[in-house]
Design a protein around this motif. Structure first.
Motif, PDB file in Angstrom:
ATOM      1  N   PHE B 248       0.814  -1.213   0.000  1.00 40.90           N
ATOM      2  CA  PHE B 248       0.000   0.000   0.000  1.00 40.90           C
ATOM      3  C   PHE B 248       0.853   1.272   0.000  1.00 40.90           C
ATOM      4  O   PHE B 248       0.612   2.203  -0.779  1.00 40.90           O
ATOM      5  N   GLN B 249       1.891   1.305   0.848  1.00 43.05           N
ATOM      6  CA  GLN B 249       2.719   2.503   0.933  1.00 43.05           C
ATOM      7  C   GLN B 249       3.466   2.747  -0.373  1.00 43.05           C
ATOM      8  O   GLN B 249       3.599   3.884  -0.826  1.00 43.05           O
ATOM      9  N   ASP B 258      -4.137   4.313  -4.171  1.00 41.91           N
ATOM     10  CA  ASP B 258      -4.246   2.955  -3.639  1.00 41.91           C
ATOM     11  C   ASP B 258      -4.791   1.998  -4.701  1.00 41.91           C
ATOM     12  O   ASP B 258      -5.014   0.823  -4.434  1.00 41.91           O
ATOM     13  N   ALA B 259      -5.015   2.524  -5.906  1.00 40.66           N
ATOM     14  CA  ALA B 259      -5.468   1.673  -7.021  1.00 40.66           C
ATOM     15  C   ALA B 259      -4.585   1.976  -8.227  1.00 40.66           C
ATOM     16  O   ALA B 259      -5.019   2.590  -9.203  1.00 40.66           O
ATOM     17  N   PRO B 260      -3.322   1.561  -8.162  1.00 47.53           N
ATOM     18  CA  PRO B 260      -2.362   1.973  -9.194  1.00 47.53           C
ATOM     19  C   PRO B 260      -2.657   1.382 -10.569  1.00 47.53           C
ATOM     20  O   PRO B 260      -3.032   0.224 -10.688  1.00 47.53           O
ATOM     21  N   CYS B 398      -3.317  -5.945 -10.357  1.00 43.21           N
ATOM     22  CA  CYS B 398      -2.343  -6.050  -9.266  1.00 43.21           C
ATOM     23  C   CYS B 398      -3.069  -6.141  -7.924  1.00 43.21           C
ATOM     24  O   CYS B 398      -4.251  -5.818  -7.807  1.00 43.21           O
ATOM     25  N   TRP B 399      -2.333  -6.664  -6.945  1.00 43.43           N
ATOM     26  CA  TRP B 399      -2.818  -6.695  -5.568  1.00 43.43           C
ATOM     27  C   TRP B 399      -2.181  -5.568  -4.793  1.00 43.43           C
ATOM     28  O   TRP B 399      -0.971  -5.358  -4.897  1.00 43.43           O
ATOM     29  N   VAL B 400      -2.972  -4.847  -4.028  1.00 44.97           N
ATOM     30  CA  VAL B 400      -2.419  -3.842  -3.117  1.00 44.97           C
ATOM     31  C   VAL B 400      -2.583  -4.380  -1.701  1.00 44.97           C
ATOM     32  O   VAL B 400      -3.697  -4.729  -1.284  1.00 44.97           O
ATOM     33  N   ALA B 444      -5.603  -6.870   4.826  1.00 43.57           N
ATOM     34  CA  ALA B 444      -6.524  -6.660   3.704  1.00 43.57           C
ATOM     35  C   ALA B 444      -5.742  -6.618   2.397  1.00 43.57           C
ATOM     36  O   ALA B 444      -4.536  -6.388   2.396  1.00 43.57           O
ATOM     37  N   TYR B 445      -6.449  -6.902   1.329  1.00 46.78           N
ATOM     38  CA  TYR B 445      -5.838  -6.818   0.005  1.00 46.78           C
ATOM     39  C   TYR B 445      -6.903  -6.332  -0.972  1.00 46.78           C
ATOM     40  O   TYR B 445      -8.055  -6.722  -0.901  1.00 46.78           O
ATOM     41  N   ASP B 446      -6.478  -5.428  -1.855  1.00 50.88           N
ATOM     42  CA  ASP B 446      -7.384  -4.956  -2.897  1.00 50.88           C
ATOM     43  C   ASP B 446      -6.911  -5.508  -4.233  1.00 50.88           C
ATOM     44  O   ASP B 446      -5.711  -5.597  -4.476  1.00 50.88           O
TER      45      ASP B 446
END
Lengths: 561, 561
Positions: B248-249, B258-260, B398-400, B444-446
């Protein structure tokens, strides 16, 4: 946990079954294991090894192995459980619903969830393979008057306005057909705010199907094939297709029901003619007043005791009959009152009509025909159960066809649609729509399994002028029908193809296939009989601010005490 | 219909395509056909024959045949249509929604419905094959405070009480895990009564997955395989797995989001250090106040005109920056102010940091770090589009990971869960739960596709004491948390297995795969931007009696004018 001669056995369980863990009773590990409370979540490491030959259990998936434990970790502790998680414990509905997350650990609810899962996959793959498109219709819709009650959802953005939850996706699936979709299916969640009866749920699921350019037989064939596959997939059992088709009037005449149970005979038989001027006053007066005499023949039931026959009489009264004359067939003819009154040729005629032979029991009721047929139908079913007249593993389906399009409203002031107002009339009855609507037969069909109505469907009205005539017959003028179904009427005028479909009660079908007696047993998180969820506490009050944002206030209900 | 040299051609259409009907222009049949209005429903009988070689159309399913008509029957007439049913007609949203049943006849909406159907089958069969059980959770539930707004449903039987429609089946799927279900999936309808923004719908669907005894990687692998199969099934296209995982960072630092969007580079680069005591007053004062200098490098964009660079500046201001210093890299070093102020070694350092070479354009912003990063992230995306920096056929997932567990509430008075309060903290941050909660990272993961957040998931709290600590951190005491989530807390104490899962926005995923820019295009009957359905007229007023039965009354809204 079992401690057997130097060895400690621990049974660990997951969704797929149980596995046996073993260690020496005197080991430190055993001491740890003895601390564990029932339902503790553990991770065990060790050596998988064959169980001793005399201890293998081939009925278990892992019955031939055990794990010689080397390490045991507690992943989560468990407090003492409020109810047992084996099938032999039935904690009662209230507790089972409150702790549904524990109840689901019992083998039987788990088995029902797996059955439901398989049914969902079977039905969807069947329909998709047949070229039907799965399309999800909205849950927030406009309220439609389909008989029972809508749940409504207040809009915050449009204060004073409400959505309704669908009792059925009926007009949306018809819109899809008008939209050029060839064939559609959906396993649709539906909602009905009914006064709760046993085995009703506020939300339920239906297998919803609609097709263009079809006749009744196309729907029958599709559904028969779907159900046949489902029962193979779920129970590895073959059923007979095509299903028997019974005309609505024949079902009423022979079974006293629009949902006939074909697993056994004992058909209703009209013997009014034989009782003409019989001299049996109770029946003669009924016949003179235009009534009928209808009966059942209990094969081999002449031997019922006087007490048992009195119970039959009680049953008949509780089902709404004035009485039930029962007459055993003996080697000397009918015994009892009929034997005394009837000459032997009339007795023979009566027995012939019922196919009755020595040892059978005739049961006769007299009255206004439409008031005695349904009670006799219910008595037939009750006796079928009591007398063990059928194989309860059998699954016998039938179609009931040609039901009337309309019936009188409950208060007798008008007429209303038996199914719903989108059902098409039978072509040759079209001209009766205005002149004699109660005589109009519909192109509706019900699917019945073992005497339980599972599904209802119909060929729909695809022509605006016929749809308008149906609305008119049930007392909706153009203004009213436009207000309620405006868009559907309009839609029919832009080239709507002929179409028809069906909606099958998914929960009820599953209940029967699971051998359960309540649909609650095949729903993951059912509501109680009073539409509560003891688990999450719904429904519950909401706070005043939320109400205010919806533009609503609670009426003072104190007066109700 | 086309009349070509003695022959009349009529095109008939169904879901599967068009077929050409042909007859002699002078025939009686031709006269009949000429009477037909567009979209009339017909049945044509005739001889199927090959089309003349020069007229075959191999791109059409039936392009090689035609029907020499012998008979034509009108099954339903069509009034003139209020909108066209070919793709080139776009009647505008209001009309399209009002006549959605006609709009669906257009090839593009039909194609999207077919795509959605295929996606439903692909996802379900994948999950079922992997051993997940499909279980349907209730739609009538208790209201839960998950951030956005619940729709509520008044109960008639329990006046003054309300159900809520689920924003997510979160606590029910967790209950299933606690109930011993190994793994679960559902394509779940969810509801949110939001102030409408573009591309929100009051009801939407999510692919809901939950599994016991899993770590993050198990979920990643499952979802990657599912999405890979879906894209093969829907678009016959291979995507690369495993997906990139971004902390995330790192996502915030390099993409300002946070959604690259990984389809192109041009990463945010922190050059604060290089600007220490630079003599450039505007930036020096920011750095002295604890701020940062962060920039982007536009490859080959040194050639932008003065006007174009002024537009960049306008864009920066509209995205919330104080300004954007742009500095072209020339063969003589940086041009503009930086070229004047910076010695050449500092210029070199700056270019090295950005990997910038002659012809590139540096764009720099200064300010409080957390106030400039997200605007720069948005500018990066806008320029990526404008400058055509990526292949828009690409699908890059991708996963954040490791997002913070908590954030400050909007009013700054407390803290709240970033995802939802059931998300587990990272193990090594556990002790900060009470001492320094804003530093606690979550499990958590997005899931992000092309810069759009598609899914969010997490490993959950399975131990009661940690769940209670999380509730406490967000200011819910035991009484409050018990009132709101009582049954879940209690459930965690009866042996809840470790578990985690994910919820994937199904409509949004489909929208991207269909190449559409609104989720409305992939929903059969969407609501408008103001949550209306122009087709059925919902939401709408209900009658007073129905309100009274619900124990409700409308507040006087006249004052609102």
């Amino acid at each position: 946990m079992r401690d057997l001669g130097g060895l400690l056995f621990l049974s660990v369980r997951d969704q797929f079954g149980k596995t046996q863990i073993v260690t020496d009773t005197t080991s430190a590990l055993a001491a740890e294991m003895k601390q564990l409370r029932l339902e503790t979540v553990v991770r065990v490491s060790g050596i998988v090894q064959p169980r001793p030959a005399e201890m293998t259990n081939k009925s278990m998936l892992t019955g031939e192995i055990e794990v010689r434990a080397e390490k045991i970790e507690v992943l989560n502790r468990a407090e003492p459980l409020p109810l047992g998680v084996e099938d032999q414990y039935d904690a009662g509905e209230e507790l089972r619903l409150k702790y549904r997350y524990l109840d689901l650990r019992r083998p039987r609810p788990l088995r029902n969830m797996i059955l439901r899962h398989k049914a969902l996959q079977s039905i969807r793959s069947f329909n998709a393979d047949k070229g039907l498109l799965e399309i999800e219709t909205p849950v927030l819709i406009k309220s439609t008057p389909e008989g029972a009650r809508d749940y409504v959802v207040p809009s915050r953005i449009h204060q004073g306005s409400f959505y309704a939850l669908p009792q059925s996706p009926q007009i949306y699936k018809q819109s899809l057909m008008i939209g050029g979709i060839d064939r559609y299916f959906q396993i649709a969640r539906c909602f009905r705010d009914e006064d709760m009866r046993s085995d009703r749920q506020p939300e339920f699921s239906q297998i919803d199907i609609e097709m263009t350019f079809v006749q009744e037989e196309d729907i029958y064939e599709h559904v028969e094939e779907m159900v046949k596959k489902l029962i193979v997939d779920l129970r590895n059992m073959e059923i007979t297709t095509p299903f028997t088709q019974i005309d609505f009037q024949d079902a009423m005449n022979s079974y006293g029901s629009d949902a006939p149970d074909l697993r056994f005979n004992m058909l209703l038989t009209d013997v009014t003619e034989i009782f003409q001027n019989s001299g049996f006053k109770a029946f003669d007066s009924v016949i003179e007043a235009g009534g009928s005499v209808v009966g059942l023949c209990g094969v081999g039931k002449a031997s019922l005791s006087r007490k048992q026959r009195a119970e039959l009489e009680d049953l008949a009264r509780s089902e709404g009959l004035a009485g039930l004359l029962s007459s055993p067939v003996t080697d000397e003819g009918l015994s009892g009152i009929l034997g005394k009154i009837f000459m032997s040729d009339r007795q023979t005629k009566l027995c012939t009509k019922f196919n009755a032979v020595e040892g059978d029991l005739l049961m006769l009721a007299a009255g206004e025909r439409e008031k005695i047929v349904e009670p006799l139908g219910r008595i037939r079913k009750i006796l079928g159960d009591q007398w063990d007249m059928y194989d309860n593993k059998k699954l016998i389906f039938c179609w009931v066809t040609n039901a009337p399009l309309f019936e009188k409203t409950a208060d007798g002031s008008g007429i209303t649609a038996v199914h719903h107002p989108f059902t098409a009339p039978v072509d040759e009855d079209l001209e009766k729509l205005s002149s004699n609507p109660l005589q109009v037969r519909s192109r509706a069909y019900d699917l019945v399994l073992n005497g339980i109505e599972l599904a209802t469907g119909s060929i729909r009205n695809h022509q605006r002028r016929i749809q308008e005539a149906v609305f008119k017959a049930i007392g909706m003028d153009n203004v009213e029908s436009k207000k309620r179904f405006g868009f559907l009427l309009e839609a029919l005028s832009y080239g709507a193809p002929p179409h028809g479909g069906i909606a099958i009660g998914f929960d009820r079908l599953l209940m029967l296939l699971a051998g359960e007696s309540s649909i609650r047993e095949v729903i993951a998180f059912p509501k109680s009989n009073t539409a509560n969820s003891p688990m999450d506490g719904s429904p519950s009050p909401i706070d005043g601010q939320q109400l205010a944002e919806l533009g609503l206030s609670l009426k003072d209900t104190k007066k109700k005490g």
